[in-house]
Scaffold this motif. Sequence first.
Motif, PDB file in Angstrom:
ATOM      1  N   GLY A 267       0.764  -1.238   0.000  1.00 25.92           N
ATOM      2  CA  GLY A 267       0.000   0.000   0.000  1.00 25.92           C
ATOM      3  C   GLY A 267       0.793   1.287   0.000  1.00 25.92           C
ATOM      4  N   ARG A 268       2.130   1.222  -0.077  1.00 30.99           N
ATOM      5  CA  ARG A 268       2.910   2.466  -0.130  1.00 30.99           C
ATOM      6  C   ARG A 268       2.810   3.101  -1.512  1.00 30.99           C
ATOM      7  N   PRO A 269       2.815   4.443  -1.590  1.00 29.32           N
ATOM      8  CA  PRO A 269       2.811   5.096  -2.902  1.00 29.32           C
ATOM      9  C   PRO A 269       4.205   5.190  -3.516  1.00 29.32           C
ATOM     10  N   PHE A 270       5.199   4.570  -2.894  1.00 31.12           N
ATOM     11  CA  PHE A 270       6.579   4.599  -3.395  1.00 31.12           C
ATOM     12  C   PHE A 270       7.232   3.251  -3.087  1.00 31.12           C
ATOM     13  N   GLU A 271       8.400   3.024  -3.701  1.00 31.60           N
ATOM     14  CA  GLU A 271       9.151   1.783  -3.503  1.00 31.60           C
ATOM     15  C   GLU A 271      10.395   2.059  -2.672  1.00 31.60           C
ATOM     16  N   LEU A 272      10.911   1.027  -2.005  1.00 31.50           N
ATOM     17  CA  LEU A 272      12.129   1.132  -1.205  1.00 31.50           C
ATOM     18  C   LEU A 272      13.110   0.043  -1.618  1.00 31.50           C
ATOM     19  N   ILE A 273      14.366   0.425  -1.763  1.00 34.59           N
ATOM     20  CA  ILE A 273      15.432  -0.526  -2.065  1.00 34.59           C
ATOM     21  C   ILE A 273      16.579  -0.281  -1.091  1.00 34.59           C
ATOM     22  N   ALA A 274      17.094  -1.344  -0.483  1.00 35.88           N
ATOM     23  CA  ALA A 274      18.257  -1.257   0.404  1.00 35.88           C
ATOM     24  C   ALA A 274      19.491  -1.722  -0.360  1.00 35.88           C
ATOM     25  N   VAL A 275      20.577  -0.950  -0.246  1.00 35.47           N
ATOM     26  CA  VAL A 275      21.830  -1.258  -0.935  1.00 35.47           C
ATOM     27  C   VAL A 275      22.961  -1.274   0.087  1.00 35.47           C
ATOM     28  N   ALA A 276      23.693  -2.385   0.155  1.00 38.24           N
ATOM     29  CA  ALA A 276      24.817  -2.512   1.081  1.00 38.24           C
ATOM     30  C   ALA A 276      26.125  -2.293   0.340  1.00 38.24           C
ATOM     31  N   SER A 277      26.921  -1.341   0.848  1.00 42.11           N
ATOM     32  CA  SER A 277      28.246  -1.058   0.290  1.00 42.11           C
ATOM     33  C   SER A 277      29.214  -0.879   1.457  1.00 42.11           C
ATOM     34  N   GLY A 278      30.192  -1.732   1.561  1.00 39.63           N
ATOM     35  CA  GLY A 278      31.118  -1.645   2.683  1.00 39.63           C
ATOM     36  C   GLY A 278      30.413  -1.896   4.001  1.00 39.63           C
ATOM     37  N   LYS A 279      30.633  -0.986   4.958  1.00 40.47           N
ATOM     38  CA  LYS A 279      30.015  -1.119   6.276  1.00 40.47           C
ATOM     39  C   LYS A 279      28.673  -0.397   6.373  1.00 40.47           C
ATOM     40  N   SER A 280      28.214   0.198   5.295  1.00 39.57           N
ATOM     41  CA  SER A 280      26.997   1.013   5.349  1.00 39.57           C
ATOM     42  C   SER A 280      25.890   0.430   4.487  1.00 39.57           C
ATOM     43  N   VAL A 281      24.660   0.850   4.819  1.00 38.60           N
ATOM     44  CA  VAL A 281      23.463   0.478   4.061  1.00 38.60           C
ATOM     45  C   VAL A 281      22.700   1.746   3.711  1.00 38.60           C
ATOM     46  N   SER A 282      22.397   1.929   2.431  1.00 39.21           N
ATOM     47  CA  SER A 282      21.576   3.058   1.992  1.00 39.21           C
ATOM     48  C   SER A 282      20.181   2.547   1.650  1.00 39.21           C
ATOM     49  N   ILE A 283      19.166   3.284   2.085  1.00 39.30           N
ATOM     50  CA  ILE A 283      17.783   2.963   1.735  1.00 39.30           C
ATOM     51  C   ILE A 283      17.300   4.036   0.760  1.00 39.30           C
ATOM     52  N   TRP A 284      16.900   3.602  -0.423  1.00 38.64           N
ATOM     53  CA  TRP A 284      16.504   4.513  -1.490  1.00 38.64           C
ATOM     54  C   TRP A 284      14.997   4.468  -1.702  1.00 38.64           C
ATOM     55  N   ARG A 285      14.438   5.639  -1.937  1.00 37.98           N
ATOM     56  CA  ARG A 285      13.004   5.781  -2.216  1.00 37.98           C
ATOM     57  C   ARG A 285      12.825   6.046  -3.710  1.00 37.98           C
ATOM     58  N   LEU A 286      11.980   5.248  -4.349  1.00 36.39           N
ATOM     59  CA  LEU A 286      11.745   5.362  -5.791  1.00 36.39           C
ATOM     60  C   LEU A 286      10.300   5.739  -6.043  1.00 36.39           C
ATOM     61  N   GLU A 287      10.102   6.738  -6.894  1.00 34.84           N
ATOM     62  CA  GLU A 287       8.761   7.235  -7.202  1.00 34.84           C
ATOM     63  C   GLU A 287       8.337   6.764  -8.590  1.00 34.84           C
ATOM     64  N   PHE A 288       7.408   5.820  -8.633  1.00 34.51           N
ATOM     65  CA  PHE A 288       6.813   5.415  -9.902  1.00 34.51           C
ATOM     66  C   PHE A 288       5.536   6.229 -10.117  1.00 34.51           C
ATOM     67  N   PRO A 289       5.097   6.518 -11.366  1.00 33.80           N
ATOM     68  CA  PRO A 289       5.684   6.082 -12.633  1.00 33.80           C
ATOM     69  C   PRO A 289       6.888   6.924 -13.029  1.00 33.80           C
ATOM     70  N   LEU A 290       7.475   6.617 -14.191  1.00 35.48           N
ATOM     71  CA  LEU A 290       8.647   7.332 -14.663  1.00 35.48           C
ATOM     72  C   LEU A 290       8.285   8.752 -15.065  1.00 35.48           C
ATOM     73  N   ASP A 291       9.304   9.629 -15.043  1.00 36.64           N
ATOM     74  CA  ASP A 291       9.082  11.012 -15.459  1.00 36.64           C
ATOM     75  C   ASP A 291       9.053  11.094 -16.990  1.00 36.64           C
ATOM     76  N   SER A 292       8.973  12.300 -17.518  1.00 39.30           N
ATOM     77  CA  SER A 292       8.833  12.495 -18.964  1.00 39.30           C
ATOM     78  C   SER A 292      10.059  12.029 -19.746  1.00 39.30           C
ATOM     79  N   GLN A 293      11.204  11.911 -19.061  1.00 38.99           N
ATOM     80  CA  GLN A 293      12.424  11.455 -19.712  1.00 38.99           C
ATOM     81  C   GLN A 293      12.682   9.966 -19.494  1.00 38.99           C
ATOM     82  N   GLY A 294      11.702   9.272 -18.933  1.00 41.44           N
ATOM     83  CA  GLY A 294      11.840   7.839 -18.734  1.00 41.44           C
ATOM     84  C   GLY A 294      12.721   7.453 -17.571  1.00 41.44           C
ATOM     85  N   ARG A 295      12.842   8.346 -16.571  1.00 41.84           N
ATOM     86  CA  ARG A 295      13.666   8.056 -15.409  1.00 41.84           C
ATOM     87  C   ARG A 295      12.814   8.084 -14.140  1.00 41.84           C
ATOM     88  N   LEU A 296      13.309   7.378 -13.126  1.00 43.22           N
ATOM     89  CA  LEU A 296      12.669   7.389 -11.818  1.00 43.22           C
ATOM     90  C   LEU A 296      13.164   8.566 -10.998  1.00 43.22           C
TER      91      LEU A 296
END
Length: 325
Positions: free
Chosen positions: A237-266
């Motif tokens: 039910g969220r209006p956005f998506e979440l992706i977790a990315v692990a690099s080294g000792k850290s974790v980044s949580i990214w928020r993605l807004e669908f649908p794509l913009d006019s240039q075909g990017r998130l």
Amino acid sequence: MPTSTMVELPPAAVHTCWSSLGRLAVALSSGTLQVWDAPHAHPSASWTAHSAPVRKAVWAPSEFGSLLASASTDGSVALWEEYLSSDHHPVSTQWRLVCHLQDQQTPILDLAFGNCLSGLKFVTAGADGYIKVYETASTLELKKWQLQAEFPNVVNLKEGTGQITCSCASISWRPPVDSVQRPVFALGYSTSSQQFSTAKVWEFTEAYQRWQMIAELRESHEKPEPVHHISWAPNVGRPFELIAVASGKSVSIWRLEFPLDSQGRLVVTRSACLTDHNGEVSHMDWDMTGMTLATSGSDGNVRLYQSNFSGEWKLQGIVRSTKDS
């Protein structure tokens, strides 16, 4: 609290994967695959799957039955199906080879199934930095697979690929809705090349009949960092998506807004950067609601994170290793 050992896996075990039905697949460096069924303390099945070490083993979506895929360091991928055998009495279940794929000798670093509207697919990430997408001619005939696409994990093909060294890769499909998902997946590499190393999101566009990169998970001012693991959160039910990315000792949580913009990017923004681990973060998992993230690393501890009502991610608990208890 005292702990007890439920199952002791073989020393040669290099990868494990749980099915949605609670079965455990174990890949061994000897080229063997095993299937463990609780509560038994021994594998219910064990067989030689590859002539080289098995790198990964993954279950297909449960609606396709007991279907298991394995990838080897020799570049081969094998699909295995469980069936009832009447050769011996009593009748027992056995595993048979459904399909064997091998285009070259490049080791497979990761693979993942995706049950999309256009049919069952799986993606492989090779040690040469190339992504391959396979699909079935018919979901009723799982012996026939074809290579749908092959492309490098780079933003611009004109940049060239060159000779690179990839140590690991991680693939995560966008979670399904009503048991079927869109043809979108995220992939991250840990390589000797910066342009390959960032986590990227790929989508299959019906209009052009090809896969295109729709997002790169890093800030514009940041240098690419090797990715050790990536995990796309389930969405209830969220209006956005979440992706977790692990690099080294850290974790980044990214928020993605669908649908794509006019240039075909998130539209992509970083929601959090978690730096509590004392060692390299190697694996992450979301709960079934996508509201709690578990992370584990070389420090031997599992950390649990949740977001508050303000969108801030906070450490909620630590499961410590026995050596620290």
